[in-house]
Scaffold this motif. Structure first.
Motif, mmCIF file in Angstrom:
data_model
loop_
_atom_site.group_PDB
_atom_site.id
_atom_site.type_symbol
_atom_site.label_atom_id
_atom_site.label_comp_id
_atom_site.label_asym_id
_atom_site.label_seq_id
_atom_site.Cartn_x
_atom_site.Cartn_y
_atom_site.Cartn_z
ATOM 1 N N THR A 160 0.825 -1.208 0.000
ATOM 2 C CA THR A 160 0.000 0.000 0.000
ATOM 3 C C THR A 160 0.861 1.260 0.000
ATOM 4 O O THR A 160 1.973 1.278 0.534
ATOM 5 N N ASN A 161 0.315 2.320 -0.609
ATOM 6 C CA ASN A 161 0.926 3.641 -0.588
ATOM 7 C C ASN A 161 -0.085 4.634 -0.038
ATOM 8 O O ASN A 161 -1.196 4.774 -0.565
ATOM 9 N N ARG A 162 0.288 5.336 1.028
ATOM 10 C CA ARG A 162 -0.625 6.290 1.645
ATOM 11 C C ARG A 162 -0.734 7.590 0.864
ATOM 12 O O ARG A 162 -1.712 8.324 1.011
ATOM 13 N N GLY A 163 0.267 7.888 0.045
ATOM 14 C CA GLY A 163 0.253 9.156 -0.690
ATOM 15 C C GLY A 163 -0.914 9.291 -1.638
ATOM 16 O O GLY A 163 -1.478 10.384 -1.787
ATOM 17 N N ASN A 164 -1.294 8.203 -2.317
ATOM 18 C CA ASN A 164 -2.438 8.268 -3.234
ATOM 19 C C ASN A 164 -3.492 7.207 -2.911
ATOM 20 O O ASN A 164 -4.357 6.894 -3.729
ATOM 21 N N ASN A 165 -3.402 6.621 -1.699
ATOM 22 C CA ASN A 165 -4.433 5.700 -1.202
ATOM 23 C C ASN A 165 -4.662 4.530 -2.157
ATOM 24 O O ASN A 165 -5.778 4.275 -2.618
ATOM 25 N N THR A 166 -3.573 3.811 -2.433
ATOM 26 C CA THR A 166 -3.655 2.702 -3.378
ATOM 27 C C THR A 166 -3.040 1.430 -2.794
ATOM 28 O O THR A 166 -2.197 1.474 -1.884
ATOM 29 N N LEU A 167 -3.488 0.317 -3.343
ATOM 30 C CA LEU A 167 -2.936 -0.998 -3.027
ATOM 31 C C LEU A 167 -2.509 -1.640 -4.340
ATOM 32 O O LEU A 167 -3.319 -1.757 -5.267
ATOM 33 N N ALA A 168 -1.247 -2.029 -4.421
ATOM 34 C CA ALA A 168 -0.699 -2.611 -5.650
ATOM 35 C C ALA A 168 -0.579 -4.121 -5.518
ATOM 36 O O ALA A 168 -0.319 -4.640 -4.423
ATOM 37 N N VAL A 169 -0.752 -4.808 -6.645
ATOM 38 C CA VAL A 169 -0.625 -6.255 -6.704
ATOM 39 C C VAL A 169 0.527 -6.602 -7.638
ATOM 40 O O VAL A 169 0.589 -6.110 -8.774
ATOM 41 N N PHE A 170 1.447 -7.446 -7.155
ATOM 42 C CA PHE A 170 2.547 -7.967 -7.966
ATOM 43 C C PHE A 170 2.412 -9.474 -8.102
ATOM 44 O O PHE A 170 1.987 -10.161 -7.161
ATOM 45 N N SER A 171 2.803 -10.000 -9.244
ATOM 46 C CA SER A 171 3.001 -11.442 -9.368
ATOM 47 C C SER A 171 4.475 -11.736 -9.130
ATOM 48 O O SER A 171 5.343 -10.900 -9.391
ATOM 49 N N ILE A 172 4.746 -12.936 -8.597
ATOM 50 C CA ILE A 172 6.100 -13.312 -8.225
ATOM 51 C C ILE A 172 6.577 -14.446 -9.133
ATOM 52 O O ILE A 172 5.927 -15.494 -9.228
ATOM 53 N N ALA A 173 7.707 -14.245 -9.789
ATOM 54 C CA ALA A 173 8.276 -15.264 -10.664
ATOM 55 C C ALA A 173 8.907 -16.380 -9.841
ATOM 56 O O ALA A 173 9.129 -16.239 -8.631
ATOM 57 N N ASP A 174 9.221 -17.487 -10.507
ATOM 58 C CA ASP A 174 9.837 -18.615 -9.809
ATOM 59 C C ASP A 174 11.156 -18.230 -9.148
ATOM 60 O O ASP A 174 11.529 -18.789 -8.120
ATOM 61 N N VAL A 175 11.855 -17.269 -9.732
ATOM 62 C CA VAL A 175 13.130 -16.826 -9.155
ATOM 63 C C VAL A 175 12.930 -15.738 -8.118
ATOM 64 O O VAL A 175 13.894 -15.226 -7.551
ATOM 65 N N GLY A 176 11.672 -15.350 -7.870
ATOM 66 C CA GLY A 176 11.379 -14.398 -6.800
ATOM 67 C C GLY A 176 11.224 -12.958 -7.228
ATOM 68 O O GLY A 176 10.852 -12.110 -6.410
ATOM 69 N N THR A 177 11.509 -12.640 -8.489
ATOM 70 C CA THR A 177 11.398 -11.253 -8.930
ATOM 71 C C THR A 177 9.931 -10.864 -9.129
ATOM 72 O O THR A 177 9.050 -11.717 -9.265
#
Length: 365
Positions: free
Chosen positions: A279-296
């Protein structure tokens, strides 16, 4: 005979003592509908902000961020017993943290030690946990030193969190003031921490301000949200040697065109380690990332959280609800999570709580 899935859980909310907040709020949370019923309000006017649950599920701990006790002007931490039937809290005892403005507490996976991060004084305190859940006097205090490039916010150390590795061997301590993640070995029997001999610290980019870490289920990746830059650092742990190194740094979770306030707040993984949420409080957002097998990380989507200052959130996988607490608008918003894609959809429902800072959920057996 197959076990029936629980239909309700206990939701514990830590708050700042502003705008009429009473302290800690205990709700019964319906895992099917997402509706809540207030069970208890635990009176505490010292900003019981961050909470932790004992691994047994029988005890809860809360840091008192506004306390200024004794000659040290110390903060404190309260221990509570959790009633197994109602989930209500009963005060057990209080101990000093021997540092100012404690903002985070965690419990080691054996349930024997509590780790308190004193943001104001830049120190870390270890407290033993007794068999009855009460806290003993501090067995260790570690004082960090140093500073970083931001003269106002990084004039000295500011310990923000201490997160336990999945194997309970290491403690990752994020220091916003020094731009470092300190790594300690945990001695549960002796009640002490010792500096890692292979990688005592990991330094992130200057002025980025590490805040929290999230540990991948496999223990070989650690994800650090950096408050001042609203970015994530990906660290790799080599189990054979316990060396830790950065493999991906300054991964932004904001749009490239964004020019507003950067104030990263919270970070969580799903239990399979496939998706990362921040989450970022500056613009009130929640981001979603996918994680690769190597962790990136690969950025997937950005959601508006439905309030102001999304400071803390939780991902409840049995129900696939995601709850986001907003410090300034006094509300917790609800999302439903798609387990296969990791994506979220707002339900439109919310829970009204004054200045929610920390959300924890315990499922009823």
């Amino acid at each position: 005979m197959a076990q029936t899935q629980p239909t309700s859980a206990l939701l514990y909310v830590g708050t700042y003592s502003v705008r009429g907040s009473k302290g800690i709020y205990v709700f019964n949370f319906d895992l099917e509908s997402g509706t809540v019923q207030l069970q208890q309000t635990v009176e505490n006017g010292k900003s019981p902000s961050f909470l932790a649950i004992h691994p047994s599920g029988r005890y809860l701990y809360a840091v008192n961020e506004e306390d200024e006790l004794g000659e040290e002007q110390s903060g404190s931490v309260n221990a509570y017993a959790i009633d197994p039937e109602s989930g209500q809290l009963t005060f057990l005892n209080q101990q000093l943290t021997h540092g100012q403005a404690p903002c985070h507490i965690s419990i080691d996976r054996s349930g024997k030690l509590a780790f308190v991060s004193n943001y104001g004084s830049g120190s870390l305190t270890v407290l033993p946990v007794a068999d009855d859940g009460s806290l003993g006097e501090a067995s260790q205090k570690i004082q960090h030193t140093g500073r970083s490039v931001d003269e106002e916010r990084q004039e000295g150390p500011h310990v923000h969190s201490a997160i336990v590795s999945a194997d309970n061997q290491l403690l990752y301590v994020s220091d916003l003031g020094t731009d470092q993640i300190y790594i300690y070995r945990i001695d549960t029997e002796g009640g002490q921490l010792t500096e890692s001999t292979t990688t005592p610290t990991v330094r992130v980019s200057a002025g980025s301000g590490p805040r929290f870490t999230a540990v991948h289920p496999g223990d070989e990746r650690i994800y650090c949200i950096k408050e001042m830059s609203s970015t994530v650092a990906v660290l790799k742990r080599t189990p054979q040697t316990d060396t830790v190194e950065i493999v991906q740094d300054d991964v932004s979770f904001l749009l490239e065109t964004y020019s507003g306030e950067r104030s990263g707040a919270d970070i969580h993984l799903d239990s399979k380690g496939q998706f990362l949420y921040v989450t970022n409080r500056g613009n009130n957002t929640l981001a979603v990332f996918s994680i690769a097998d190597v962790g990136t990380l690969t950025h997937r989507i950005l959601h508006y959280t439905g309030g102001d200052e999304p400071r803390n959130f939780l991902v409840d996988e049995p129900s696939q609800f995601v709850l986001v607490g907003h410090q300034e608008t006094d509300n917790i918003t609800l999302f439903k999570r798609d387990a296969s894609s990791g994506d979220l959809s707002a339900t439109g429902d919310q829970i009204e709580v004054p200045s929610p800072v920390c959300l924890l959920m315990v499922h009823r057996s």
